[in-house]
Design a protein around this motif. Structure first.
Motif, short mmCIF file in Angstrom:
data_model
loop_
_atom_site.label_atom_id
_atom_site.label_comp_id
_atom_site.label_asym_id
_atom_site.label_seq_id
_atom_site.Cartn_x
_atom_site.Cartn_y
_atom_site.Cartn_z
N SER A 102 0.46 -0.72 -0.05
CA SER A 102 0.44 -0.24 -0.26
C SER A 102 0.45 1.60 0.20
O SER A 102 0.51 2.47 -0.22
CB SER A 102 -0.75 0.15 1.44
OG SER A 102 -0.26 -0.50 2.64
N HIS A 103 1.89 1.08 0.64
CA HIS A 103 2.90 2.57 0.89
C HIS A 103 4.23 2.46 0.42
O HIS A 103 5.17 3.32 0.35
CB HIS A 103 3.40 2.87 2.58
CG HIS A 103 1.46 3.50 2.69
ND1 HIS A 103 0.14 2.92 3.06
CD2 HIS A 103 1.36 4.70 3.30
CE1 HIS A 103 -0.64 2.99 3.79
NE2 HIS A 103 0.08 4.69 3.72
N GLY A 104 4.56 1.12 -0.44
CA GLY A 104 6.24 1.04 -0.60
C GLY A 104 6.35 0.90 0.89
O GLY A 104 8.12 1.45 0.36
N ILE A 105 6.49 0.94 1.77
CA ILE A 105 7.87 0.53 3.10
C ILE A 105 8.12 -0.51 3.75
O ILE A 105 6.77 -0.83 3.56
CB ILE A 105 6.84 2.24 3.43
CG1 ILE A 105 6.42 3.64 3.51
CG2 ILE A 105 7.43 2.08 5.06
CD1 ILE A 105 6.34 4.48 4.36
N THR A 106 9.25 -0.30 4.04
CA THR A 106 9.33 -1.93 4.17
C THR A 106 9.84 -1.46 5.23
O THR A 106 11.18 -0.85 5.89
CB THR A 106 10.46 -2.38 3.59
OG1 THR A 106 10.37 -3.12 2.22
CG2 THR A 106 11.07 -4.36 4.35
N PRO A 107 9.09 -2.41 7.15
CA PRO A 107 9.38 -1.76 8.36
C PRO A 107 10.99 -2.30 8.37
O PRO A 107 11.51 -2.73 7.83
CB PRO A 107 8.65 -2.26 8.72
CG PRO A 107 7.13 -2.83 8.50
CD PRO A 107 8.23 -3.22 7.11
N GLY A 108 11.98 -1.58 9.42
CA GLY A 108 12.74 -1.43 8.78
C GLY A 108 13.31 -1.47 10.64
O GLY A 108 13.17 -0.65 11.74
N ARG B 280 2.84 3.97 11.62
CA ARG B 280 2.59 5.45 12.01
C ARG B 280 3.70 6.72 11.03
O ARG B 280 2.97 7.39 11.23
CB ARG B 280 2.62 5.78 13.51
CG ARG B 280 1.84 4.51 14.28
CD ARG B 280 2.34 5.18 15.40
NE ARG B 280 1.11 4.31 16.07
CZ ARG B 280 1.16 3.89 17.66
NH1 ARG B 280 2.52 4.22 18.16
NH2 ARG B 280 0.47 3.39 18.70
N ALA B 281 4.55 6.43 10.90
CA ALA B 281 5.58 6.95 10.44
C ALA B 281 4.77 7.49 8.60
O ALA B 281 4.98 8.21 8.11
CB ALA B 281 6.97 6.31 9.80
N ALA B 282 4.29 5.63 8.82
CA ALA B 282 3.61 6.26 6.92
C ALA B 282 2.14 6.92 7.14
O ALA B 282 1.17 6.64 5.48
CB ALA B 282 3.56 4.85 6.34
N GLY B 283 1.47 6.78 7.72
CA GLY B 283 0.23 7.67 7.71
C GLY B 283 -0.77 6.15 7.95
O GLY B 283 -2.01 6.58 7.63
N ALA B 284 -0.61 4.89 7.86
CA ALA B 284 -1.29 4.10 7.86
C ALA B 284 -2.17 3.63 8.84
O ALA B 284 -1.60 4.12 10.41
CB ALA B 284 -0.36 2.84 7.27
N PRO B 285 -3.58 2.73 8.90
CA PRO B 285 -3.53 1.55 11.04
C PRO B 285 -2.42 1.51 10.88
O PRO B 285 -1.39 0.29 10.18
CB PRO B 285 -5.55 1.06 9.51
CG PRO B 285 -5.19 1.93 8.35
CD PRO B 285 -3.96 2.26 7.95
#
Length: 301
Positions: free
Chosen positions: A30-36, A289-294
Motif C-alpha cells: 500500500s505504501h511501498g515501505i518496508t519496516p526496519g 505511524r510513520a506512513a500514516g497507515a492504520p
C-alpha cells in the motif's frame, strides 16, 4: 478442582508473528515501505548476543529490514549517541533497539533518552512511559507487558472490567507499564513488591496475577486465588535435578500453582516467546505511524 489451563505463549506468539508478517506485506503493497529495525549491541555479553541474533532472525523471517550495529565493549558513549542520532534521522529505520545491559562506562538512562520516542521499539523512553501512564494514544508499549496483556485477553476475553489484578514487581520495564495496561482495561490494580505487607494475602485476592519480581518460585500455590489467571514473567536459572545441571524456573512455583489457578503460563514457553513477537509488532506499528497507515489492532495504545 481440575488443573489449570496451560497458556501456550509459543503458539500465540507464532500466530502474532504471522499477523505481523501479513501487516508488513500489506504496508509494502500500500505504501511501498518496508519496516526496519536497527539493533545496537555494544560489547560481547553472551546472553545479549543470543537475544540479538534471535531478534535479527525474526526480522528477516517476517520480511522486515534488519540494520545490525555491533560494536566493541570500548565504544565511547559519545560515539554511541552519534550513532543513535544518525539512526533517528534515517527514514529507512522505523525502530531502534539498544540491547541492555550497556557497558558500565555508559549512562543507560542518557542513551535510551537519546532515541526518538517514535522509534523507541522497546517502549522504554520517558515520553512513551508518560503517554501510557496518562492513557493517551501513540505510546509504544514495552514488549513484555504488551505480550502479557495479549495472553490475558486471549485467555479471559477482551472484557476485563472490574477484575482484581495484582502486579508483583514495580520495574519500569515490566511492573509499572503492566499496571498501566491493566488499568486501561478497567481492572482494579494493585502493585506489590518486596516491602508489601502480607504479600501472600494480597496475591490471594487477585483474579489476575502477574509475577515479575525476579525471584525463582517465590509465589507459592497457596498464594493463588482458586481459578485465577497467573502470568509468570520470571526467567531464572536454578539448579537442576542432576549435579552441575541447571533449569529455567519462573517466579511462580508452577507445579503447586497449576493445581489452584484457572490458567497459567509455563516457563519456558509462556511470556518469553511473546516478547520478541511484540518487538516485531512494535516495529510494524512505528512504520505504520510513520506512513500514516492504520496500526495493528494488537498495538492497543
Amino acid at each position: 478442582m481440575a488443573e489449570a489451563k496451560i497458556i501456550d505463549g509459543k503458539a500465540f506468539a507464532a500466530g502474532l508473528r504471522s499477523r505481523v508478517a501479513q501487516g508488513v506485506a500489506d504496508l509494502k503493497k500500500s505504501h511501498g515501505i518496508t519496516p526496519g529495525l536497527a539493533v545496537v549491541l555494544v560489547g560481547e555479553d553472551p546472553a545479549s548476543q543470543v537475544y540479538v541474533r534471535s531478534k535479527e532472525k525474526a526480522l528477516v523471517e517476517l520480511g522486515m529490514n534488519s540494520f545490525d550495529h555491533h560494536h566493541p565493549m570500548d565504544m565511547s558513549e559519545e560515539d554511541l549517541l552519534v550513532l543513535i542520532a544518525k539512526l533517528n534521522a534515517d527514514p529507512a529505520v522505523h525502530g531502534i533497539l539498544v540491547q541492555l545491559p550497556l557497558p558500565r562506562h555508559m549512562d543507560t538512562t542518557k542513551v535510551l533518552a537519546a532515541i526518538a520516542p517514535e522509534k523507541d521499539a522497546d517502549g522504554f523512553h520517558v515520553v512513551n512511559a508518560g503517554l501510557l501512564a496518562t492513557g493517551q494514544k501513540g505510546a509504544i508499549v514495552p514488549c513484555t507487558p504488551l505480550g502479557s496483556l495479549l495472553l490475558i485477553r486471549d485467555t479471559l476475553g477482551t472484557d476485563l472490567k472490574g477484575k482484581r489484578a495484582l502486579v508483583l514487581g514495580r520495574s519500569n520495564i515490566v511492573g509499572k507499564p503492566m499496571a498501566q495496561l491493566l488499568l486501561q482495561q478497567d481492572c482494579t490494580v494493585t502493585v506489590a513488591h518486596s516491602r508489601t505487607a502480607d504479600l501472600p494475602g494480597e496475591c490471594r485476592r487477585a483474579d489476575i496475577l502477574v509475577a515479575a519480581v525476579g525471584r525463582p518460585e517465590m509465589v507459592r500455590g497457596d498464594w493463588i486465588k482458586p481459578g485465577a489467571c497467573v502470568i509468570d514473567v520470571g526467567i531464572n536459572r536454578v539448579p537442576g535435578a542432576e549435579p552441575g545441571k541447571t533449569r529455567l524456573a519462573g517466579d511462580v512455583a508452577f507445579d503447586e500453582a497449576k493445581l489452584v489457578a484457572g490458567s497459567i503460563t509455563p516457563v519456558p514457553g509462556g511470556v518469553g516467546p511473546m516478547t520478541i513477537a511484540c518487538l516485531m509488532l512494535n516495529t510494524l506499528t512505528a512504520a505504520c505511524r510513520a506512513a500514516g497507515a492504520p496500526v495493528p489492532a494488537e498495538a492497543l495504545a
